[in-house]
Structure formats: structure tokens, C-alpha cells
Design a protein around this motif. Sequence first.
Motif, mmCIF file in Angstrom:
data_model
loop_
_atom_site.group_PDB
_atom_site.id
_atom_site.type_symbol
_atom_site.label_atom_id
_atom_site.label_comp_id
_atom_site.label_asym_id
_atom_site.label_seq_id
_atom_site.Cartn_x
_atom_site.Cartn_y
_atom_site.Cartn_z
ATOM 1 N N SER A 62 3.793 -6.273 10.658
ATOM 2 C CA SER A 62 3.550 -6.434 12.232
ATOM 3 C C SER A 62 5.157 -6.275 12.835
ATOM 4 O O SER A 62 5.504 -5.652 13.746
ATOM 5 C CB SER A 62 3.186 -6.965 12.512
ATOM 6 N N ASN A 63 5.910 -6.684 11.635
ATOM 7 C CA ASN A 63 7.145 -6.000 12.026
ATOM 8 C C ASN A 63 8.127 -5.170 10.997
ATOM 9 O O ASN A 63 8.798 -6.039 10.843
ATOM 10 C CB ASN A 63 7.932 -7.785 11.561
ATOM 11 N N LYS A 64 7.416 -4.616 11.611
ATOM 12 C CA LYS A 64 8.031 -3.400 10.100
ATOM 13 C C LYS A 64 8.220 -3.397 9.117
ATOM 14 O O LYS A 64 8.495 -2.890 7.598
ATOM 15 C CB LYS A 64 9.236 -2.695 11.164
ATOM 16 N N GLY A 65 7.440 -3.566 8.039
ATOM 17 C CA GLY A 65 7.134 -4.434 6.744
ATOM 18 C C GLY A 65 6.283 -3.317 5.840
ATOM 19 O O GLY A 65 7.238 -3.227 4.987
ATOM 20 N N LYS A 66 5.889 -2.560 6.557
ATOM 21 C CA LYS A 66 5.131 -1.381 6.148
ATOM 22 C C LYS A 66 5.819 -0.502 6.137
ATOM 23 O O LYS A 66 6.211 0.076 4.951
ATOM 24 C CB LYS A 66 3.809 -1.207 6.107
ATOM 25 N N ALA A 67 6.921 -0.304 6.812
ATOM 26 C CA ALA A 67 7.655 0.869 7.286
ATOM 27 C C ALA A 67 8.895 0.282 5.743
ATOM 28 O O ALA A 67 9.628 1.604 4.851
ATOM 29 C CB ALA A 67 8.787 1.204 8.164
ATOM 30 N N LEU A 68 9.572 -0.892 5.728
ATOM 31 C CA LEU A 68 10.343 -1.532 4.666
ATOM 32 C C LEU A 68 9.214 -1.526 3.474
ATOM 33 O O LEU A 68 10.533 -0.319 2.213
ATOM 34 C CB LEU A 68 10.329 -3.098 5.180
ATOM 35 N N TYR A 69 8.485 -1.681 2.596
ATOM 36 C CA TYR A 69 7.461 -1.353 1.854
ATOM 37 C C TYR A 69 7.414 0.313 1.341
ATOM 38 O O TYR A 69 8.052 0.959 0.037
ATOM 39 C CB TYR A 69 6.516 -1.885 2.423
ATOM 40 N N GLU A 70 7.824 1.224 2.386
ATOM 41 C CA GLU A 70 7.352 2.644 1.865
ATOM 42 C C GLU A 70 9.021 3.042 1.946
ATOM 43 O O GLU A 70 9.126 3.369 0.850
ATOM 44 C CB GLU A 70 6.812 3.314 3.186
ATOM 45 N N ALA A 71 10.148 2.688 2.085
ATOM 46 C CA ALA A 71 11.334 2.495 2.628
ATOM 47 C C ALA A 71 11.743 2.245 0.951
ATOM 48 O O ALA A 71 12.509 3.162 0.145
ATOM 49 C CB ALA A 71 12.248 2.295 3.582
#
Lengths: 133, 595
Positions: free
Chosen positions: B17-26
Motif C-alpha cells: 500500500s506504500n507504492k510497493g506494486k509500482a516499485l516491483y513493476e519499475a
Amino acid sequence: MAKLTLDDLRKLRDEKKKAMSQRNAEGKRAEVIIGMGTCGIAAGAKTVFDAFLDEMQKADITDVTIKQTGCMGLCFSEPTVEVHCKDMPTVVYGNVDDQTARRIVREHLEGKSLVSDHIFDKPSTDIIKGAGK
Amino acid sequence: MAYKNYILVCAGTACESNKGKALYEALEKEIKAAGIDAEAQLVKTGCFGFCEQGPIVKILPDESFYVKVGPKDAREIVHEHLVKGRTVDRLLYKEDKREGDPRSSDISFYRKQLRIVLRNCAVINPEIIDEYIARDGYAALEKALFDMTPDSVVQEILDSGLRGRGGAGFPTGRKWMFTKNTPADQKYIVCNADEGDPGAYMDRSVLEGDPHSVLEAMAIAGYTVGATKGFIYIRAEYPLAIERLNLAMKQAREYGLLGDNILGTDFSFDIEIRLGAGAFVCGEETALLASIEGNRGMPVPRPPFPAIKGLWGKPTVINNVETYANIPVIILKGSGWFNSIGTGTSKGTKVFALTGKISNSGLIEVPMGTTLREIIYDIGGGIPNGKKFKAAQTGGPSGGCITAEFLDTPIDYETLQEIGSMMGSGGMIVMDEDDCMVDVTKFYLEFTVDESCGKCAPCRIGGRTCYNILDRISKGQGEPEDLQKLKDLGHAMRKASLCGLGQTAPNPFMSTMKYFEEEYRAHIEDKKCPAGKCKDLLSYTIDEEKCIGCTACARKCPVSCISGEVKKLHVIDQSKCIKCGQCVTACKFDAVKKG
Ligand SMILES: Cc1cc2nc3c(=O)[nH]c(=O)nc-3n(C[C@H](O)[C@H](O)[C@H](O)COP(=O)(O)O)c2cc1C
Ligand code: SF4
Ligand code: SF4
Ligand code: SF4
Ligand code: FES
């Protein structure tokens, strides 16, 4: 995916265990650290890394970690490889290539004897620092 | 060719919930762009327990531990660390007292921990069953089915000394034995994943980070007692845990590790998920079973115990998530191994959710018998801002506090009970000198009063009455008899309440009254709150000597209750002051006094 029998499950586990062995930090008896700074890479450290991985897989060694590090400050003898083995002195090998890497796996990691003709005596750190200035 | 690097990215609730998903994708994108996707494997894992510092990225084999990583850091991690082999120093977790770039195993947060329950959390990708299998997953089920009889499983669990982690600490082996020995045409295995204790998230993290460990344990329980059907009762507010459980069950069924004729044997077992609405009392086992049956989640008197007469009147094993997560390891490594960890009466480890006034809050797992001092100072990094430790609350709204004099007491079920607290499910809230014990106690009692189902009078009426007394005390309207009244009511509630909720509701005030009687007396007799927390007992005044009339406070006061001319003494109108404390911060001359 078909349902597994006991044998299937065991086979799958063995297979996956090997594939994941590099990921487990626990239960390692030795560590191989490869200098992968710019100079190391230019000198072929990547090939050396691959050779280590490949040879260890062939030798079925799963309890040794291979790591990369930045420049070790020994640019003149890159690629350099540092080997920490339980109950053996820490050794730095210089000018390692594909063949030497495979020898380190067979002789040092498996056979517990040093690959003497490639040992690079690591001078104490302050000498290296001084040399860089 | 094997991978050279592994990038473990936390996909627990806090990090996701703290941008972890976006980080993974990046990271995924950068790895592809750098052309090293054959050398570096990106792995989505469960919680590292270090949520405060999340999103967490750990790189193997170096064990570099990066904290507070954002999507914009992905490029640097890939190009510097993965391509060039240089750690990104600015993202490394740094401990105040230590030098160099610590490996994760050296970080003191992890050093004193022993991870049995959390063995796979932050190590494997919980969405891939093969990774669980590679870590000896389903080997315990295999061992039970092929090499052990139900009796020998029961004996192993009995010998291990494992006790329930859901709160009461009942020996798990005995529970299984009762159910096994009760003949019936159908029996059930239930997993209690209700986790209602405020601030606790141990069970959620296990389910998110290692769902198969619970499925495997439930299947072993089924084989042992002769049940073919299991239920996981989980609160609906845990969507990620539910999603991972569903995926895990699907994969296990595909492999034939759940369903009919598991691994070709004649043992069949399957599991269903039941969602709870999040009422605290539904975590109580009889209420939980009623809720699974489709009835209102209200406790019923025990005995009969669910182990003998549970779901739909059939013998039912009900255990907590963490209890189950221990089972596969015990079966594989043996009771003797497990038994050697812990204290005389409490074996193995306990997971705690460490929060409050602590430098490293997070999820930790320690051997039973670890002291509070080790947890707070060695693992938790101590109390921030140089404040003094006052107490730790364990056992949530059913528990009590551990004070400074017990910092060196080894923590286990019995010692905690002796000092008037309890193990509980594992919430641990640390309080410092700024926390008021009356205020904290009021918070817990408010919670239990709200959550009481109202079925029995001692809890419904007694709880409300006690809350009113505490509320009065915190407002400076307490009377000297109040302490005795609370004690009497507390004893009555403990004896006469129908279920654990009412029986344990008095624990917070019984415990704080015992150790902090002075503080209660200060509220009642001097009408003062020593910690300066209870607003009604606070007043802000301006020191005539120190005030130079700079007007800073008056300009900050949200209700404009400070008056005074420039360069003259300022005065606070007590009748309007809302005690927000902003004037204290505003004054550069230390002229505003709180007291
Ligand atoms: C009010 C109340 C709430 C409870 N909430 C939980 C809960 O959220 N999770 C849990 O595992 N046990 C909870 N329990 C304990 C259960 O009743 C039961 O003891 C437990 O699930 C048994 O499993 P164990 O032996 O593995 O601990 C609660 C008990 C009471 C009285
Ligand atoms: S003790 Fe409280 S929660 Fe339990 S049955 Fe009675 S009223 Fe309901
Ligand atoms: S405490 Fe808040 S409301 Fe009261 S005087 Fe100060 S600033 Fe105003
Ligand atoms: S800020 Fe301090 S010094 Fe300035 S007027 Fe207020 S009390 Fe006086
Ligand atoms: S959710 Fe990422 S560390 Fe806990």
C-alpha cells in the motif's frame, strides 16, 4: 497440472531446491566474491561469474554463495576473486579467467587445496589505499 | 544457467500500500531494459517484519537490505547494484550505533530473532507453490501420511510442548487427541484467522507471506483426527491474505495436495474460506463456530468444548494461524528439536507485533523466554527521543502491562500471567513516560465495551460501569472509593462473565491499578495527570517572569484565547482553551507551562 504422486513431489522438491539454493543464506560453508567493478567487468568478470555458477552446478555444490562486489582496488590483476572457506585461510585470486574459475571450484571448494599459481596476496588495506593516492 | 542475483521485494500489506506494486513493476522494467532478466530474478515476498521502513528490497546473495525504496530508485538499484555490483549506499538500512553496510543478518533487528513461524516470510514468493515445496513444503504432510500413524502425530505434537498461540495457550496435542479419540461420522478442522486484537497483524503476515504452511498443517490435522473438511475463518478486512489463500488452495488442489486422495493415498481433505465481519467476539471459538454455521456470532458456554462437540455438533479442532504454522516444522524436525527451544512450560517461539514508543516497530519472532529488555532494546532499538520506558502492554484488550521492574523476566505464558498480563495473541505496545496509564486503560476498556455482544449482564453492564468510572477519573471527577469499586467489579466480571471477552476485560485496569496506583491517585486526589495526557486535568499557563510579549503564541492559538499587548505579558483564557498545546511549541522563550 496433473496431480502429484509421492515420487513426483519428491522429484519436484529436489529440482526446485537446487534452483533455489543460491537464494538460501543459511547453511553456507563458503563464499566466493567476484570483483565486478567497471575494471573487473572490462577484464571479463562476467564470464568468470558464469563459469563459477556453471561449474558449481555441475559439481552439485549448493552450500557456497557467489557474490559480486564493486572494485576491490586491485585493478591491475582483475578479474579478482576472493574465497572465504570455513577452516581455510581467506584467499584472493588474481587474473582469473573461465578455466581458473573452474579450477577454483574443483580444487579449492571441492578439493580443499589452494590453486597456488593464481593466488594474489592481498596486501594490507592501507597499502592499497596509499597506492591509489 | 542459474540466476546471479535475486531481488526480493516485499509484497506485504504495508509495503504494497506504500507504492510497493509500482516499485516491483519499475524494477521489472529496468531489469528488462538493462538486458539482465536472465541473470537477475525478481521475487515478490511476504512481510519482512520491518514495515515501518518499507517498502523493503533485499538483494541476494549479498543480503543488502534496502529500506524506504520507491519506484524512482529502481533504476539505480538495477544499474548500480545488479549491473556494476556496487551497493546503493543511500538506500541501505543504517543503524545508529553501527558502521559499515550491514547485511540483513547482521542487523540487530534480526539478530536476536529466531524464525520458525516466519521461516518463509520474506524468503519465498507466496504465490508460487513450488517455492514453498523447495523449502521442504508439504514434506511434513508426506511424512505424516506415509511414515506416521495418527497416534504418532498426536504424540509428536504432545511431546513438542506446542501450546495455542491464539491467546489461551492450551496444549495443541491434547486438543488434537480429544478430537481424534471422539468417534464421529464427520469431524472438522478450523483455522482461527480472526485476529481482532487492535494493532496485531501476526496472523495476517503469515497468511500473506506463507499461506501453504497453514494449509499443510490443517491437512496434517485432518489426517490425524480423521477429518476431511476444514474452514479458515478470516476477517474480510484482510483482502490480500484472502487472495493469497485462495491462490494457494487452487495450486495445492492442482497438485493433489488438497482434495480427494492426497498423493494417491485414501486420505481426502479440502478447505473452505469463511469471511468474518470483524467483530472481536467472533474470534472466541464458540462464537466463531456459530458464525461459520451461519448463526449470529455469540459465545455459548463451554463445556462441551469444540474438540468434542464443535461445528454442527461434530468434534472440531480449532487452532490459531500461528499455532498451525509451527506444525509442519515440528513434524519434520521432531518434537525434541522444538522442545529444546523456549522455557520449561513454554516451547518454541512467539511472534509479536511490536508498536508504540519504539524505534524499530515491526513484526518479530523470538524464542519463548526472551526478556522484554532484549525485545525492546536489542531488537526494537529502544525508546525514541531519549524517553524513559514506562510499560509494555501485551495481550491487547484482554491483557495487562509489564513494567520496568520486569524488564529482565523471561517472557512465557506463566511468567506473564504471574505478573498480571498475558501472552495473548502477540500484540505488544510500548509506552514511555508521556503515556498516561489511566488513559491507555480507558482506551482498552472502551474497545471491549464496544465489542461486547451483550449476551450476559456481568460483561454488558459491568464493563460499561467500569468504563464510566475510568472516564470520570480521567476527567478529574474520580472519588477515593473508585479504586475499590473497580476492583470489586473486576473480580465479579472475571467470575461471572460467560466468555473470555468479559472474563478478561478487567485485566487492563486490574493490572495498571496494581502497578500504577500512584498515578490513579494523582488523578483522583490531586486532580492531576502526571503524564500530561488527560486533557481535562491539564492547564496551560504563561510564566510572568519569562514572557516577553512576542505574540507568537496568540497568533498560533486556534481558538484565539490568548490575549495581551505587544511586549506585555500574555494571558490564557482557561475557559476557552482547548488544550491543544500549540502555544507551547510556538513560544521560543519557554514561557508557556503545561501542568
Ligand atoms: C474475545 C475473544 C477473542 C478471541 N480472538 C481470537 C482471535 O482473534 N484469534 C485467535 O486465534 N484466537 C482468538 N481467541 C481465542 C480462541 O477462543 C481460541 O482459544 C483459539 O482460537 C484456539 O486456538 P489455539 O489453541 O491455537 O490458540 C479469542 C478469545 C476470546 C475470548
Ligand atoms: S462475556 Fe461479553 S462478549 Fe462474552 S458472552 Fe458475555 S456479553 Fe457476550
Ligand atoms: S493550548 Fe491551544 S487552545 Fe490553549 S491557549 Fe494554547 S494554543 Fe490556545
Ligand atoms: S510566545 Fe511566549 S513570550 Fe511570546 S507572548 Fe507567548 S508566552 Fe509570551
Ligand atoms: S509489509 Fe513489507 S515489511 Fe512488512
